[in-house]
Design an enzyme around this catalytic site. Structure first.
Site, PDB file in Angstrom:
ATOM      1  N   LYS A  89       1.123  -1.332  -0.192  1.00 52.07           N
ATOM      2  CA  LYS A  89      -0.328  -0.042   0.339  1.00 52.07           C
ATOM      3  C   LYS A  89       0.765   1.523   0.048  1.00 52.07           C
ATOM      4  O   LYS A  89       0.200   2.589  -0.468  1.00 52.07           O
ATOM      5  CB  LYS A  89      -0.633  -0.220   1.228  1.00 52.07           C
ATOM      6  CG  LYS A  89      -2.275  -1.193   1.173  1.00 52.07           C
ATOM      7  CD  LYS A  89      -3.167  -0.808   0.710  1.00 52.07           C
ATOM      8  CE  LYS A  89      -4.539  -1.580   0.388  1.00 52.07           C
ATOM      9  NZ  LYS A  89      -4.446  -2.528   1.208  1.00 52.07           N
ATOM     10  N   GLU A 111      -9.095   5.932   2.726  1.00 51.38           N
ATOM     11  CA  GLU A 111     -10.661   5.060   3.731  1.00 51.38           C
ATOM     12  C   GLU A 111      -9.693   3.988   4.015  1.00 51.38           C
ATOM     13  O   GLU A 111      -8.590   3.863   3.041  1.00 51.38           O
ATOM     14  CB  GLU A 111     -11.403   4.350   2.776  1.00 51.38           C
ATOM     15  CG  GLU A 111     -10.957   3.469   1.364  1.00 51.38           C
ATOM     16  CD  GLU A 111      -9.822   3.432   0.308  1.00 51.38           C
ATOM     17  OE1 GLU A 111      -9.863   4.840   0.383  1.00 51.38           O
ATOM     18  OE2 GLU A 111      -9.413   2.889   0.281  1.00 51.38           O
ATOM     19  N   SER A 393       1.632  -9.815  -0.111  1.00 49.05           N
ATOM     20  CA  SER A 393       1.379  -8.584  -0.759  1.00 49.05           C
ATOM     21  C   SER A 393       1.693  -7.554   0.538  1.00 49.05           C
ATOM     22  O   SER A 393       2.010  -6.776   0.783  1.00 49.05           O
ATOM     23  CB  SER A 393       0.252  -8.215  -0.810  1.00 49.05           C
ATOM     24  OG  SER A 393      -0.755  -9.236  -0.250  1.00 49.05           O
TER      25      SER A 393
HETATM   26  C1  LIG Z   1      -5.094  -4.019   1.268  1.00 48.57           C
HETATM   27  C2  LIG Z   1      -4.517  -5.761   0.944  1.00 48.57           C
HETATM   28  C3  LIG Z   1      -5.060  -5.993  -0.239  1.00 48.57           C
HETATM   29  C4  LIG Z   1      -6.305  -5.751  -0.971  1.00 48.57           C
HETATM   30  O1  LIG Z   1      -5.912  -4.335  -1.582  1.00 48.57           O
HETATM   31  P1  LIG Z   1      -5.689  -4.610  -3.106  1.00 48.57           P
HETATM   32  O2  LIG Z   1      -6.135  -3.065  -3.566  1.00 48.57           O
HETATM   33  O3  LIG Z   1      -6.383  -5.454  -3.999  1.00 48.57           O
HETATM   34  O4  LIG Z   1      -4.832  -5.205  -3.274  1.00 48.57           O
HETATM   35  C5  LIG Z   1      -3.812  -7.088   0.090  1.00 48.57           C
HETATM   36  N1  LIG Z   1      -2.962  -7.414   0.586  1.00 48.57           N
HETATM   37  C6  LIG Z   1      -2.911  -6.722   1.780  1.00 48.57           C
HETATM   38  C7  LIG Z   1      -1.746  -7.186   1.871  1.00 48.57           C
HETATM   39  C8  LIG Z   1      -3.510  -5.603   1.764  1.00 48.57           C
HETATM   40  O5  LIG Z   1      -3.057  -5.255   2.793  1.00 48.57           O
END
Ligand SMILES: *Cc1c(COP(=O)(O)O)cnc(C)c1O
Length: 405
Positions: A89, A111, A393
Site C-alpha cells: 500500500k 478509507e 502483498s
Molecule cells: C489492502 C490489502 C490487500 C487488498 O488490496 P488490493 O488493492 O486488492 O491489493 C491485499 N493485501 C494486503 C496485505 C493489503 O493490505
C-alpha cells in the site's frame, strides 16, 4: 485485445467516472494532473527516491525452497511484506500524497479496510507534512486495532463509520441502509461524501485500483513498480524477464494490478487473481466479486459488483478485511471478462491453512489477504520448470490473533 485504459477511463466496458456534479471539476483536474506528474522527471525522481530510500525498494524476489518442493514448481515470492509499513500500500500512498502536495492540497482523506492503507497514508502524510483523516468501518476498527493505534500515533485521525447505517448516496445502485456491515464499503462511502463536502482543500487518496477514473489507472501505475522489478529480478535470476504465472490476491485489485502490469500484453504469462470466497461461494457470506458479481456501479465506477436479489449491493464477508469488499477494480473485471486472467475464489479456511503452511515451510508470516494467493497454489498443477511469481502483498502481524489456535 487492449488491456490498458482508454481516453474515457474504461477498460472495455468497465471503469469510467460516475461522480456527483460537485466532484466533477476535481476529477477532471486530477485526470490531467496525474498524467503530467507521472511524465514529469522531477516528480518521478522524487517518487523513485522515496521508494528506494524510504520504502526499501526494490523488494526482494525470493526463490522459495520448501514451498517450491511442496507444489512442484519454481515458486518465487515478491516480498512486498518487507516494505516500510508492511505491505504494497505504501507505494501508492507515497505517489498520491506527493501528487496532493504538488496540487497544493493541505488535507488528505482516505478509507481503509485492514488499516494497511490508513497506516500507509498517515505515514506518507507525516513524511510530507499534510493533515490526514482515515475513514474505517466500525467492525474493522475493532478487528484491526493495532493499525488504528499506529494511524493515531502518526498524527492521523480515525473516523469509524457504518455498523448501523450507511448512506448509499455516492453509489447510485446501493439505496439500502440495512446492509451495512461496518467494512470497507462504508469507509469508501464516507470518504467520498467527505470529499464532496470539501472538494477544494481535500485530496482523496484511494487505496486500491477502484473508484472513478483516473484512480484505477493512477493506482495501477504507482503499483507497477512491482512488475517492473519482477522483470529485472527474473532476468537476473532465471535469464528471462517473465514468469509462467503471476499469482496475486484481489480485493480492489491494486497489488494484483501492480504485479500484472508489465505482463498484461504478454499472453504467455498466465495471470491468476485470487479473491475471497469467505465461507464459500455457495454461502451468502463471501466477497467473491469476480466469480459471482454482476455488472453494476459502485463508488463512482462500473465493474462487477456483488448484488442481492433486489439489485442492491450485497453484504460481504471475508476473514481478511482487505478483501472484504463488494466491488473490484475495473481492470480485473475486464481481464476476467476477456479471459486474460483466471479467477480462483479461496475460502477463509483455505487462506488460514495457507498462512500456517507458509509460516512453517518458509518462516514467513503472511497477511491473510496474501494467504488467499498462497492457497491458490494447491488448486493448480504446475510442471517442475514452471516459474511462478506470487505477490506476497503484506506481512501477517496484524492478523496473528486470527491465525493462532
Ligand atoms: C489492502 C490489502 C490487500 C487488498 O488490496 P488490493 O488493492 O486488492 O491489493 C491485499 N493485501 C494486503 C496485505 C493489503 O493490505
Amino acid at each position: 485485445m487492449n488491456y490498458n485504459i482508454d481516453e474515457e477511463g474504461f477498460y472495455g466496458e468497465f471503469g469510467g467516472a460516475y461522480v456527483p456534479e460537485i466532484l466533477r471539476p476535481n476529477i477532471e483536474r486530477l485526470q490531467c494532473e496525474y498524467r503530467e506528474a507521472i511524465d514529469d522527471t522531477a516528480f518521478r525522481e522524487e517518487f523513485d527516491r522515496l521508494l528506494c530510500d524510504y520504502v526499501g525498494r526494490p523488494s526482494p524476489l525470493y526463490l522459495t525452497s520448501r514451498l517450491s518442493d511442496r507444489y512442484g514448481a519454481r515458486i518465487y515470492l515478491k516480498r512486498e511484506d518487507l516494505n516500510h509499513t508492511g505491505s504494497h500500500k505504501i507505494n501508492n500512498a507515497i505517489g498520491q500524497v506527493l501528487l496532493a502536495r504538488r496540487m497544493g492540497k493541505r488535507r488528505v482523506i482516505a478509507e481503509s479496510g485492514a488499516g494497511q492503507h490508513g497506516v500507509a497514508t498517515a505515514t506518507a502524510c507525516a513524511l510530507l507534512g499534510l493533515e490526514c483523516v482515515i475513514y474505517m468501518g466500525a467492525a474493522d476498527v475493532r478487528r484491526q486495532s493495532l493499525n488504528v493505534r499506529k494511524i493515531e500515533m502518526l498524527g492521523g485521525r480515525v473516523v469509524a463509520v457504518g455498523g448501523a447505517a450507511s448512506d448509499g448516496v455516492v453509489n447510485g445502485t446501493s439505496g439500502g441502509t440495512d446492509n451495512a456491515n461496518g467494512g470497507l464499503r462504508e469507509a469508501v462511502d464516507a470518504a467520498l461524501l467527505e470529499w464532496c463536502a470539501r472538494p477544494d482543500d481535500t485530496f482523496y487518496v484511494i487505496g486500491s485500483a477502484v473508484g472513478p477514473h483516473p484512480f484505477p489507472d493512477m493506482v495501477a501505475r504507482f503499483q507497477s513498480v512491482i512488475s517492473s522489478e519482477i522483470c529485472s529480478q527474473l532476468l537476473e535470476a532465471e535469464g528471462r524477464a517473465y514468469p509462467d504465472y503471476v499469482v496475486a490476491c484481489v480485493g480492489g485489485g491494486s497489488n494484483a494490478a501492480g504485479a500484472f502490469y508489465h505482463f498484461l500484453d504478454d499472453a504467455k504469462v498466465r495471470l491468476i487473481a485470487c479473491e475471497a470466497a469467505g465461507e464459500g461461494i455457495d454461502s451468502a457470506r463471501n466477497a467473491a466479486t469476480l466469480t459471482l458479481g454482476r455488472t453494476g456501479e459502485i463508488h463512482g465506477y462500473r465493474s462487477r459488483v456483488l448484488l442481492d436479489s433486489a439489485g442492491a449491493i450485497a453484504p460481504t464477508h471475508s476473514i481478511s478485511a482487505g478483501l472484504d469488499y463488494p466491488g473490484v477494480g475495473p481492470l480485473h473485471a475486464h481481464l476476467v471478462a476477456t479471459g486474460r486472467a483466471e479467477v480462483i475464489a479461496v475460502t477463509d479456511a483455505e487462506a488460514l491453512a495457507a498462512a500456517r503452511e507458509l509460516t512453517r515451510l518458509e518462516g514467513i508470516i503472511p497477511a491473510l489477504e496474501s494467504s488467499h494467493a498462497l492457497a491458490a497454489l494447491a488448486r493448480k498443477s504446475f510442471s517442475a520448470n514452471d516459474i511462478v511469481v506470487l505477490n506476497l502483498s503484506g506481512r501477517g502481524d496484524k492478523d496473528i490473533s486470527l491465525m493462532e489456535n
